[in-house]
Design an enzyme around this catalytic site. Structure first.
Site, PDB file in Angstrom:
ATOM      1  N   TYR A   1       0.823  -1.210   0.000  1.00 45.75           N
ATOM      2  CA  TYR A   1       0.000   0.000   0.000  1.00 45.75           C
ATOM      3  C   TYR A   1       0.859   1.264   0.000  1.00 45.75           C
ATOM      4  CZ  TYR A   1      -3.469   3.436   1.219  1.00 45.75           C
ATOM      5  OH  TYR A   1      -4.283   4.539   1.196  1.00 45.75           O
TER       6      TYR A   1
ATOM      7  N   TRP B   1       1.101   5.676  -1.746  1.00 49.07           N
ATOM      8  CA  TRP B   1       0.788   6.625  -2.818  1.00 49.07           C
ATOM      9  C   TRP B   1       1.885   6.718  -3.871  1.00 49.07           C
ATOM     10  CZ3 TRP B   1      -2.565  11.310  -3.384  1.00 49.07           C
ATOM     11  CH2 TRP B   1      -3.815  11.124  -2.789  1.00 49.07           C
TER      12      TRP B   1
HETATM   13  N1  LIG Z   1      -2.222   8.462  12.251  1.00 47.55           N
HETATM   14  C1  LIG Z   1      -2.623   8.443  10.988  1.00 47.55           C
HETATM   15  N2  LIG Z   1      -2.013   7.641  10.109  1.00 47.55           N
HETATM   16  C2  LIG Z   1      -2.405   7.634   8.819  1.00 47.55           C
HETATM   17  C3  LIG Z   1      -3.463   8.450   8.380  1.00 47.55           C
HETATM   18  C4  LIG Z   1      -4.116   9.282   9.339  1.00 47.55           C
HETATM   19  O1  LIG Z   1      -5.077  10.012   9.026  1.00 47.55           O
HETATM   20  N3  LIG Z   1      -3.655   9.265  10.616  1.00 47.55           N
HETATM   21  N4  LIG Z   1      -3.840   8.429   7.057  1.00 47.55           N
HETATM   22  C5  LIG Z   1      -3.552   7.221   6.316  1.00 47.55           C
HETATM   23  C6  LIG Z   1      -3.754   7.409   4.881  1.00 47.55           C
HETATM   24  S1  LIG Z   1      -5.318   7.951   4.433  1.00 47.55           S
HETATM   25  C7  LIG Z   1      -2.813   7.121   3.950  1.00 47.55           C
HETATM   26  S2  LIG Z   1      -3.238   7.211   2.299  1.00 47.55           S
HETATM   27  C8  LIG Z   1      -1.465   6.662   4.329  1.00 47.55           C
HETATM   28  C9  LIG Z   1      -0.381   7.195   3.406  1.00 47.55           C
HETATM   29  O2  LIG Z   1       0.754   6.427   3.534  1.00 47.55           O
HETATM   30  P1  LIG Z   1       1.769   6.153   2.314  1.00 47.55           P
HETATM   31  O3  LIG Z   1       1.063   6.244   1.008  1.00 47.55           O
HETATM   32  O4  LIG Z   1       2.541   4.929   2.609  1.00 47.55           O
HETATM   33  O5  LIG Z   1       2.714   7.407   2.453  1.00 47.55           O
HETATM   34  P2  LIG Z   1       3.761   8.045   1.453  1.00 47.55           P
HETATM   35  O6  LIG Z   1       4.639   8.893   2.303  1.00 47.55           O
HETATM   36  O7  LIG Z   1       3.041   8.735   0.345  1.00 47.55           O
HETATM   37  O8  LIG Z   1       4.577   6.811   0.924  1.00 47.55           O
HETATM   38  C10 LIG Z   1       4.928   6.656  -0.409  1.00 47.55           C
HETATM   39  C11 LIG Z   1       6.377   6.203  -0.503  1.00 47.55           C
HETATM   40  O9  LIG Z   1       6.631   5.879  -1.874  1.00 47.55           O
HETATM   41  C12 LIG Z   1       7.920   6.404  -2.234  1.00 47.55           C
HETATM   42  N5  LIG Z   1       7.928   6.593  -3.708  1.00 47.55           N
HETATM   43  C13 LIG Z   1       7.643   7.707  -4.408  1.00 47.55           C
HETATM   44  N6  LIG Z   1       7.730   7.460  -5.724  1.00 47.55           N
HETATM   45  C14 LIG Z   1       8.094   6.166  -5.878  1.00 47.55           C
HETATM   46  C15 LIG Z   1       8.344   5.326  -7.000  1.00 47.55           C
HETATM   47  O10 LIG Z   1       8.226   5.721  -8.158  1.00 47.55           O
HETATM   48  N7  LIG Z   1       8.688   4.028  -6.756  1.00 47.55           N
HETATM   49  C16 LIG Z   1       8.820   3.551  -5.496  1.00 47.55           C
HETATM   50  N8  LIG Z   1       9.183   2.273  -5.362  1.00 47.55           N
HETATM   51  N9  LIG Z   1       8.606   4.335  -4.413  1.00 47.55           N
HETATM   52  C17 LIG Z   1       8.222   5.606  -4.594  1.00 47.55           C
HETATM   53  C18 LIG Z   1       8.026   7.676  -1.436  1.00 47.55           C
HETATM   54  O11 LIG Z   1       9.386   8.081  -1.314  1.00 47.55           O
HETATM   55  C19 LIG Z   1       7.370   7.275  -0.111  1.00 47.55           C
HETATM   56  O12 LIG Z   1       8.309   6.754   0.793  1.00 47.55           O
HETATM   57  O13 LIG Z   1      -1.199   7.047   5.672  1.00 47.55           O
HETATM   58  C20 LIG Z   1      -2.197   6.581   6.582  1.00 47.55           C
HETATM   59  N10 LIG Z   1      -1.751   6.807   7.945  1.00 47.55           N
HETATM   60  N1  LIG Z   2      -1.662  18.370   2.142  1.00 48.57           N
HETATM   61  C1  LIG Z   2      -2.061  17.092   2.151  1.00 48.57           C
HETATM   62  N2  LIG Z   2      -3.319  16.774   1.750  1.00 48.57           N
HETATM   63  C2  LIG Z   2      -3.735  15.495   1.786  1.00 48.57           C
HETATM   64  C3  LIG Z   2      -2.882  14.434   2.183  1.00 48.57           C
HETATM   65  C4  LIG Z   2      -1.562  14.787   2.616  1.00 48.57           C
HETATM   66  O1  LIG Z   2      -0.760  13.926   3.019  1.00 48.57           O
HETATM   67  N3  LIG Z   2      -1.191  16.103   2.583  1.00 48.57           N
HETATM   68  N4  LIG Z   2      -3.331  13.135   2.165  1.00 48.57           N
HETATM   69  C5  LIG Z   2      -4.497  12.812   1.334  1.00 48.57           C
HETATM   70  C6  LIG Z   2      -5.114  11.535   1.686  1.00 48.57           C
HETATM   71  S1  LIG Z   2      -4.278  10.109   1.305  1.00 48.57           S
HETATM   72  C7  LIG Z   2      -6.337  11.433   2.245  1.00 48.57           C
HETATM   73  S2  LIG Z   2      -7.009   9.900   2.529  1.00 48.57           S
HETATM   74  C8  LIG Z   2      -7.127  12.623   2.586  1.00 48.57           C
HETATM   75  C9  LIG Z   2      -7.763  12.480   3.979  1.00 48.57           C
HETATM   76  O2  LIG Z   2      -8.793  13.377   4.121  1.00 48.57           O
HETATM   77  P1  LIG Z   2      -9.586  13.424   5.517  1.00 48.57           P
HETATM   78  O3  LIG Z   2      -9.696  12.075   6.067  1.00 48.57           O
HETATM   79  O4  LIG Z   2     -10.818  14.202   5.312  1.00 48.57           O
HETATM   80  O5  LIG Z   2      -8.567  14.333   6.364  1.00 48.57           O
HETATM   81  P2  LIG Z   2      -7.824  14.287   7.765  1.00 48.57           P
HETATM   82  O6  LIG Z   2      -6.766  15.331   7.587  1.00 48.57           O
HETATM   83  O7  LIG Z   2      -7.434  12.946   8.208  1.00 48.57           O
HETATM   84  O8  LIG Z   2      -8.910  14.802   8.803  1.00 48.57           O
HETATM   85  C10 LIG Z   2      -9.650  15.998   8.590  1.00 48.57           C
HETATM   86  C11 LIG Z   2     -10.119  16.542   9.911  1.00 48.57           C
HETATM   87  O9  LIG Z   2     -11.076  15.675  10.530  1.00 48.57           O
HETATM   88  C12 LIG Z   2     -11.175  16.075  11.872  1.00 48.57           C
HETATM   89  N5  LIG Z   2     -11.646  14.951  12.660  1.00 48.57           N
HETATM   90  C13 LIG Z   2     -10.932  13.941  13.191  1.00 48.57           C
HETATM   91  N6  LIG Z   2     -11.735  13.099  13.867  1.00 48.57           N
HETATM   92  C14 LIG Z   2     -12.990  13.608  13.756  1.00 48.57           C
HETATM   93  C15 LIG Z   2     -14.257  13.211  14.254  1.00 48.57           C
HETATM   94  O10 LIG Z   2     -14.425  12.189  14.923  1.00 48.57           O
HETATM   95  N7  LIG Z   2     -15.332  13.982  13.935  1.00 48.57           N
HETATM   96  C16 LIG Z   2     -15.224  15.112  13.191  1.00 48.57           C
HETATM   97  N8  LIG Z   2     -16.314  15.781  12.898  1.00 48.57           N
HETATM   98  N9  LIG Z   2     -14.026  15.508  12.712  1.00 48.57           N
HETATM   99  C17 LIG Z   2     -12.933  14.770  12.991  1.00 48.57           C
HETATM  100  C18 LIG Z   2      -9.798  16.542  12.293  1.00 48.57           C
HETATM  101  O11 LIG Z   2      -9.896  17.777  12.997  1.00 48.57           O
HETATM  102  C19 LIG Z   2      -9.047  16.646  10.973  1.00 48.57           C
HETATM  103  O12 LIG Z   2      -8.311  17.842  10.852  1.00 48.57           O
HETATM  104  O13 LIG Z   2      -6.299  13.775   2.592  1.00 48.57           O
HETATM  105  C20 LIG Z   2      -5.551  13.897   1.385  1.00 48.57           C
HETATM  106  N10 LIG Z   2      -4.987  15.206   1.366  1.00 48.57           N
HETATM  107 MO   LIG Z   3      -5.329   8.326   2.158  1.00 53.57          MO
END
Ligand SMILES: Nc1nc2c(c(=O)[nH]1)N[C@H]1C(S)=C(S)[C@@H](COP(=O)(O)OP(=O)(O)OC[C@H]3O[C@@H](n4cnc5c(=O)[nH]c(N)nc54)[C@H](O)[C@@H]3O)O[C@H]1N2
Ligand SMILES: Nc1nc2c(c(=O)[nH]1)N[C@H]1C(S)=C(S)[C@@H](COP(=O)(O)OP(=O)(O)OC[C@H]3O[C@@H](n4cnc5c(=O)[nH]c(N)nc54)[C@H](O)[C@@H]3O)O[C@H]1N2
Ligand SMILES: [Mo]
Length: 748
Positions: free
Chosen positions: A113, A115
């Site tokens: 998993y 991005w």
């Molecule tokens: N506490 C907490 N944890 C969370 C979340 C949260 O809300 N709270 N959100 C979750 C969510 S929604 C997500 S999507 C995840 C995101 O978690 P990840 O998608 O695992 O995070 P990234 O840092 O985007 O990791 C991508 C990696 O791919 C590498 N990469 C970039 N380009 C390439 C390429 O071309 N080839 C290869 N092999 N590698 C490459 C980058 O250097 C990076 O290390 O985190 C989750 N974790």
């Molecule tokens: N700049 C930037 N943008 C991103 C990403 C990034 O790494 N960087 N990651 C992307 C990815 S992979 C994803 S999945 C999306 C995630 O998009 P979301 O899941 O919508 O975003 P989060 O930032 O996890 O949370 C948004 C807000 O939800 C609020 N929140 C937390 N718990 C609760 C709750 O129980 N109730 C309510 N009402 N609010 C709550 C928090 O205050 C938080 O700031 O964002 C994407 N956008």
């Molecule tokens: Mo995500």
């Protein structure tokens, strides 16, 4: 890429949008916004420093203990031996073959998993999955960390695949702007998050649309723990995290008891309201879900709930729900309940009204374009049918052969011997990292393709250095965007890095499946082929796409894919005639009660939405862990990407934690103070930012900091995942529940 020392400019795209790059002496020396972007992201600014950063993996490397004696105890603590490509690929191929032959392909976890980077061909997941399929398959994963819980529960409610509903059928921003009078945003809509989108977002317009909605006088109400989850000008109904279901139930209670519920819509378009109503009124459990009941749970006053319910029932109302709310224990409940609430209001299917999910979560949600899919590197067929819910990865490693429940099925975890990761950073994204660190010592071998020495790379046995998009040619295109990019190779490959494609071609060659993996094509021949078929398909749909030579010359083009019916509304045909346009649920209607779910017999997700307090939230705060920590997405980057360059800036780390003035005062914490955030699972450092824009007793620590030295008993840079819990949302969804965590904060 020797274009001499002359400075020149190219355009490329990324998950955070298109931008110009200035190149000089084979280096990216500056970046600038793409001219047509109204609100460009600042993320590209880190690139000039990040691309040749000392944390790049220069050469193939094998962990010393693994190389010498197949050690599995020192991951994260060991040194690495650099090897020439041929030798490293030989060793990896022999090891993958050994695991396959000894334990079968079910012993290989390739969920991988993450991005990775934008670009259609060099899409890391497609690359690793295709390779593993060529050698007989792998254990894969279902869903995402983003929406895993919703992807499981919502098809039971609306009868449709959640992601395609979200991306292809929701109301557009224009429709919402034109028709809604009230916009109730559970979890807010934050342009900071809409900066990014899978595969790229060119015109960042979420903030522009919110400004327009506010200027028009639409009441925009942000419901959640942080004021900053929506732009200035939006009203803020501050509630405790994880209390949304209680609030929604109380809103529903007002609708039901004040005769504001749309009986006609409930009769025509839903099933099971009669089973839910007794619960709502307290007839089944003696507890009416009234505003007086919800007020102390949510931390709001009952009058506000009454007023909001009346407003929602009597004005044109769009309810939007952030993804964050289902990224919590029992995340199924607020998602299901939001659908029930919208059904009771009865505006589902009317333009700009009803319900929407993930507006602002990523850019592109709410843009309306003709669908034009394609340009996907085919992954081929996976003969192994074992699929785990994506966020149960550590659980799987710890519990080989053990049963687990998931969405009505009971399965056994596979016995994983080899993990292959390309394009993700589990030691950033997974919960309870100290536990993951233990689980990660169990497999016999871990192989990682990565450009950087991340915490995951440092815990691998075999590391293959990978190029970034700026070191290879690709095509940039996302279904949520109307631009098409040629992504030129801007600079030479850094160090000895290779494309994922070349790495897998090298392994495939050694494992006698080169012909299947490459089909005899080079990367550029694949790009040609994928592009040709994309162009042909577009032509069949009457869409003119330039040929590749022209795109290479022009660098980008805006596609003529404006939607013919921009005002289409989610579920409009169903609303008009539920008999001729039924939903895909067993009843053909919105399921307020689901026989299917009731039949699973889960106590943590019964047949209709209910209030289930999570194990950790303010309602269960303790003296040792009195604060609820939410861990939102970082504003200055995408997850953990480019973090090493950002972390270099003076004073940039540890990461900032937002804390309420009251909580800071009682702890003697001043703005900017270094603090320790901790609970029974772990500890990290952070820098305090005192703000009254956060609900008292809630703290917010964004994700993205790299997990530091495993021997330090405190994570130095502030990765919230040393504190989060690694439990599924419920037996139904088994999604990531990162937002459910209690912590304490002290001044360091
Ligand atoms: N506490 C907490 N944890 C969370 C979340 C949260 O809300 N709270 N959100 C979750 C969510 S929604 C997500 S999507 C995840 C995101 O978690 P990840 O998608 O695992 O995070 P990234 O840092 O985007 O990791 C991508 C990696 O791919 C590498 N990469 C970039 N380009 C390439 C390429 O071309 N080839 C290869 N092999 N590698 C490459 C980058 O250097 C990076 O290390 O985190 C989750 N974790
Ligand atoms: N700049 C930037 N943008 C991103 C990403 C990034 O790494 N960087 N990651 C992307 C990815 S992979 C994803 S999945 C999306 C995630 O998009 P979301 O899941 O919508 O975003 P989060 O930032 O996890 O949370 C948004 C807000 O939800 C609020 N929140 C937390 N718990 C609760 C709750 O129980 N109730 C309510 N009402 N609010 C709550 C928090 O205050 C938080 O700031 O964002 C994407 N956008
Ligand atoms: Mo995500």
């Amino acid at each position: 890429m020797d274009e001499g020392s002359k400075r020149y400019t190219k355009v490329t795209t990324s998950h955070w949008g298109a931008f110009e790059v200035d190149i000089e002496n084979d280096r990216i020396v500056a970046t600038r916004p793409f001219a047509a972007d109204p609100r460009p992201s600042t993320i590209p600014g880190a690139l000039p420093k990040a691309l040749n950063h000392k944390t790049r993996v220069a050469r193939p490397a094998i962990r010393k203990g693994w190389l010498d004696k197949r050690d599995r105890t020192q991951r994260g603590a060991d040194s690495f031996v650099e090897l020439p490509w041929d030798e490293a690929l030989d060793i990896a191929a022999v090891e993958i073959s050994r695991v396959r032959e000894t334990h079968g392909n079910e012993a290989i976890y390739g969920g991988s998993y993450g991005w990775a980077s934008a670009g259609r061909f060099h899409h890391a997941q497609s690359q690793v999955h295709r390779f593993l399929n060529c050698i007989g398959g792998y254990v894969s994963s279902f869903g995402s960390y983003s929406t895993g819980c919703a992807q499981s529960i919502m098809p039971h409610v609306f009868g449709t695949d959640f992601m395609s509903m979200l991306y292809e059928h929701q109301d557009g921003w224009q429709t919402i702007h034109d028709h809604a009078e009230t916009l109730v945003m559970f979890g807010g809509i934050n342009p900071k998050n809409a900066q990014v989108s899978m595969g790229g977002i060119t015109e960042h317009d979420t903030g522009v649309w919110l400004d327009r909605c506010l200027a028009k006088g639409i009441a925009c109400i942000n419901v959640g723990p942080q004021r900053t989850d929506a732009p200035d000008g939006c009203a803020w109904l501050a509630i405790r995290p994880s209390s949304d279901t209680a609030l929604m139930l109380a809103l529903a209670f007002v609708l039901e008891t004040e005769d504001l519920a749309d009986k006609d819509f409930l009769d025509r378009c839903t099933t099971g309201y009669d089973k839910f109503r007794p619960y709502l009124l307290g007839e089944t459990d003696g507890q009416p879900k009234s505003p007086d009941w919800a007020a102390p749970l949510c931390g709001v006053n009952a009058d506000q709930i009454h007023d909001l319910a009346r407003r929602m029932a009597t004005t044109s109302t769009m309810i939007t729900v952030a993804w964050s709310i289902q990224r919590a224990q029992h995340g199924e409940q607020p998602y299901w309940m939001s659908a029930v609430l919208a059904a009771m209001i009865g505006q589902i299917g009317l333009p700009g009204c009803g319900i929407g999910y993930g507006f602002g979560a990523i850019g592109g949600v709410g843009k309306r374009f003709k669908s034009l899919r394609g340009m996907t590197f085919p992954q081929l067929h996976n003969p192994v049918d074992k699929v785990i819910p994506v966020a149960r990865m550590a659980d799987m490693l710890r519990n080989p052969g053990q049963p687990y429940d998931f969405n009505g099925k009971r399965e056994n975890y596979p016995d994983i011997r080899l993990v292959y990761w390309a394009g993700g950073n589990p030691f950033h994204h997974h919960q309870d990292l100290n536990e993951l660190h233990q689980a990660w010592q169990i497999p016999e071998t871990i192989i990682v393709n990565e450009p950087y020495w991340t915490a995951t790379t440092k815990r691998a046995d075999i590391v293959f250095p990978t190029t970034t998009p700026y070191e290879r040619e690709d095509i940039g295109r996302s279904n949520l965007d109307d631009y098409l990019f040629h992504m030129p190779q801007c600079v030479s490959r850094v160090g000895d890095a290779r494309d994922d494609y070349d790495i897998f071609a090298g392994l495939a060659d050694r494992m006698d499946v080169a012909a299947t993996f490459t089909e005899g094509r080079s990367a550029s021949e694949w790009i040609d082929l994928l592009y040709q078929s994309y162009r042909m398909k577009a032509a069949e749909n009457g869409i003119d796409v330039p040929d590749l030579t022209t795109l290479r010359r022009d660098n980008w083009v805006r596609l003529p894919i404006t939607d013919d019916q921009p005002n289409r509304s989610l579920f409009a045909p169903f609303r008009e005639n539920p008999k001729t346009a039924p939903l895909g649920t067993p009843s053909g209607k919105i399921e307020v009660f689901s026989k299917t779910i009731a039949g699973f017999g889960y106590d943590d997700c019964i047949g209709h939405p209910v209030w289930l307090p999570p194990d950790e939230w303010l309602g269960a705060a303790t003296a040792k862990a009195p604060l609820h920590m939410v861990s939102p997405q970082p504003k200055d980057k995408l997850h953990s990407q480019l973090e090493s360059a950002l972390a270099d800036e003076p004073g940039a780390r540890p990461e900032t934690i937002v804390i309420h003035p009251r909580d800071a005062l009682t702890r003697g914490i001043a703005n900017g103070d270094l603090v320790k955030v901790f609970n029974k699972r772990g500890a990290c450092r952070a820098k305090a930012a005192i703000s009254n824009g956060i609900y008292p007793s809630v703290v917010a620590l964004p994700t993205g900091a790299w997990f530091s030295d495993p021997n330090a008993n405190i994570d130095l840079d502030g990765n919230p995942n040393v504190l989060t819990r690694d439990v599924g949302t419920s037996r139904l969804g088994q999604g990531c529940s990162a937002h459910t965590a209690l912590v304490e904060v002290v001044k360091l």
